[in-house]
Write an enzyme that holds these catalytic residues in place. Structure first.
Site, short mmCIF file in Angstrom:
data_model
loop_
_atom_site.label_atom_id
_atom_site.label_comp_id
_atom_site.label_asym_id
_atom_site.label_seq_id
_atom_site.Cartn_x
_atom_site.Cartn_y
_atom_site.Cartn_z
N TRP A 101 0.94 -1.83 0.02
CA TRP A 101 0.08 -0.05 -0.36
C TRP A 101 1.05 0.98 -0.48
O TRP A 101 0.63 2.55 -0.93
CB TRP A 101 -0.82 -0.14 0.77
CG TRP A 101 -2.12 -0.78 1.11
CD1 TRP A 101 -2.00 -2.22 1.73
CD2 TRP A 101 -3.09 -0.94 -0.14
NE1 TRP A 101 -2.98 -2.78 1.12
CE2 TRP A 101 -3.85 -2.19 0.02
CE3 TRP A 101 -3.38 -0.69 -0.77
CZ2 TRP A 101 -4.67 -2.84 -0.47
CZ3 TRP A 101 -4.18 0.02 -2.08
CH2 TRP A 101 -4.75 -1.55 -1.53
N ASP A 175 -2.18 6.29 6.36
CA ASP A 175 -2.98 5.72 5.41
C ASP A 175 -3.31 4.97 6.58
O ASP A 175 -2.95 3.80 7.23
CB ASP A 175 -2.83 4.89 4.44
CG ASP A 175 -3.09 3.96 3.77
OD1 ASP A 175 -4.21 4.04 4.25
OD2 ASP A 175 -3.20 3.48 2.14
N LYS A 199 -12.53 -1.13 6.20
CA LYS A 199 -12.21 -1.83 6.85
C LYS A 199 -12.79 -2.75 7.80
O LYS A 199 -12.90 -3.54 8.90
CB LYS A 199 -10.92 -2.07 6.59
CG LYS A 199 -10.06 -2.18 5.22
CD LYS A 199 -10.09 -2.52 4.59
CE LYS A 199 -9.58 -2.32 3.02
NZ LYS A 199 -8.43 -1.38 2.71
C1 LIG Z 1 -7.60 -1.36 1.58
C2 LIG Z 1 -7.08 0.24 1.45
C3 LIG Z 1 -6.46 0.51 0.12
C4 LIG Z 1 -6.94 0.63 -0.85
O1 LIG Z 1 -8.03 1.03 -0.57
P1 LIG Z 1 -9.60 1.66 -2.10
O2 LIG Z 1 -10.71 2.10 -0.83
O3 LIG Z 1 -9.80 0.11 -2.23
O4 LIG Z 1 -8.52 3.21 -2.42
C5 LIG Z 1 -5.61 1.64 0.68
N1 LIG Z 1 -4.78 1.27 1.64
C6 LIG Z 1 -4.79 0.52 2.72
C7 LIG Z 1 -3.95 0.51 3.72
C8 LIG Z 1 -5.65 -0.93 2.29
O5 LIG Z 1 -6.10 -1.38 2.98
#
Ligand SMILES: *Cc1c(COP(=O)(O)O)cnc(C)c1O
Length: 363
Positions: A101, A175, A199
């Site tokens: 990521w 993030d 998530k």
């Molecule tokens: C799932 C995830 C993303 C991407 O998220 P989307 O909503 O699919 O754009 C980005 N960073 C992390 C750490 C993730 O787990």
């Protein structure tokens, strides 16, 4: 009807109480005669839902008054572009690569300015975290980006880096898509945090951005208006139609978190759940998790069978017991158990029981 234990990395397990409440309110929300998804985002009913959700989230995460909470769309991946468009001011940015990521974030930011690599754990297959004193952060850095929890590699920062202690005045961008609300946040170390909701917070479609006020108002001229943090903040996240139903469900999740003791209690439960699972893996001759113990994720636990020819049998047996979506991400293979806030301890215990039982049948 019986509900399985769902170990999906996202969209992911939801608290059952929340789903039941949403079902009960589906046709007629609080006597309004409407479903939440049928309401105007500018009507008094939805405004009350929105204000409650924001206030609950601010309280839960102890977000200081000088941070704005923005409810946006586009997911974590869109923020990989939206953050540099709002914070880079055309200058250079520094990225710490700790897995898929953060790699994606750095690549995307390169479209908007110089996206430098301050440190990388790629050489060891993303099983450790480069220690902050070893990071190479430019003196001209506009911000430093980390991924707080690498959902695919299962690596988590258990302490946010203190950039000031490293002699760096740039804001830290985190993030926190896959561990938001699973643990407390030290906001004194953060400039901006972003994450998709799917998530740990609710349904897909909602993206959360929590940003220090002084970082707002510097968007590049070509930044789309709907993604300019200033316009979003000045319009209480309603510059354009927000993802109303996802905000409503996330709001129910916030109430659920408050009812069950808030983030501190959730963090203790998450520590206990993760320990149960890692102990089982570490004490087995069949399974292995390769991540450095100091930075193992509490949310996403990747593991491998030493005999990979047993993978299909393992997954078939798991499905038969109602232990779903354990297959690892295609880029790394093996298995992955995501054990977000809404996964009860009993779910992890059921997985551990199955892991032991399956290992015995392999002897
Ligand atoms: C799932 C995830 C993303 C991407 O998220 P989307 O909503 O699919 O754009 C980005 N960073 C992390 C750490 C993730 O787990």
């Amino acid at each position: 009807m019986s509900r399985a234990f769902n170990f999906s990395a996202g969209p992911a397990v939801m608290p059952e109480e929340v789903l039941q409440q949403a079902a009960a309110e589906m046709l007629d929300w609080h006597g309004s005669g409407m479903s939440v998804m049928e309401m105007s985002h500018r009507g008094k009913e939805f405004i009350s839902i929105y204000e409650q959700a924001e206030a609950d989230l601010r309280e839960l995460l102890a977000v200081p008054a000088n941070f704005k909470i923005l409810f946006m769309q586009g997911g974590g991946l869109a923020e990989n572009a939206i953050v540099p468009m709002n914070l880079s001011q055309g200058g250079a940015m520094d990225f710490v690569l700790t897995g898929s990521w953060s790699q994606k974030s750095q690549k995307e930011a390169g479209k908007y300015g110089a996206a430098r690599v301050a440190a990388s754990a790629q050489a060891d297959g993303f099983t450790s975290l480069p220690s902050p004193p070893s990071w190479h952060i430019g003196a001209d850095s506009r911000y430093v980006h980390i991924c707080g929890n690498e959902t695919i590699h299962g690596v988590e920062f258990h302490e946010l880096p203190d950039l000031k202690a490293l002699g760096c005045d740039a804001p830290l961008v985190v993030d926190f898509s896959s561990h938001v609300a699973s643990r407390q946040v030290d906001w004194s170390r953060v400039g901006l945090a972003f994450g998709g909701a799917q998530k740990n917070l609710g349904p897909a479609g909602l993206t959360l951005v929590i940003v220090r006020e002084d970082l707002i108002g510097h968007a590049l001229p070509h930044c789309p208006s709907a993604f300019d943090y200033k316009l979003v903040a000045d319009n209480q996240s309603m510059y354009n139609t927000p993802p109303t139903y996802s905000i409503y469900i996330a709001g129910l999740v916030f109430q659920w978190l408050k009812k069950h003791g808030g983030i501190a209690a959730m963090e203790q439960r998450n520590i206990a759940k993760a320990q149960l699972l890692y102990d089982c893996l570490d004490n087995s001759a069949l399974y292995v998790n390769k991540v450095d113990k100091a930075c193992r994720s509490r949310m996403n636990v990747p593991f491998f069978l030493r005999d990979e020819s047993r993978n299909d049998a393992f997954l078939t047996g798991a499905n038969a017991r109602g232990l779903l979506q354990l297959k690892g991400h295609k880029s790394v293979g093996g298995m992955r158990a995501s054990i977000y806030n809404a996964m009860p301890l009993e779910g992890v215990q059921a997985l551990v029981d199955y892991l032991r039982e399956f290992e015995k049948t392999q002897a």
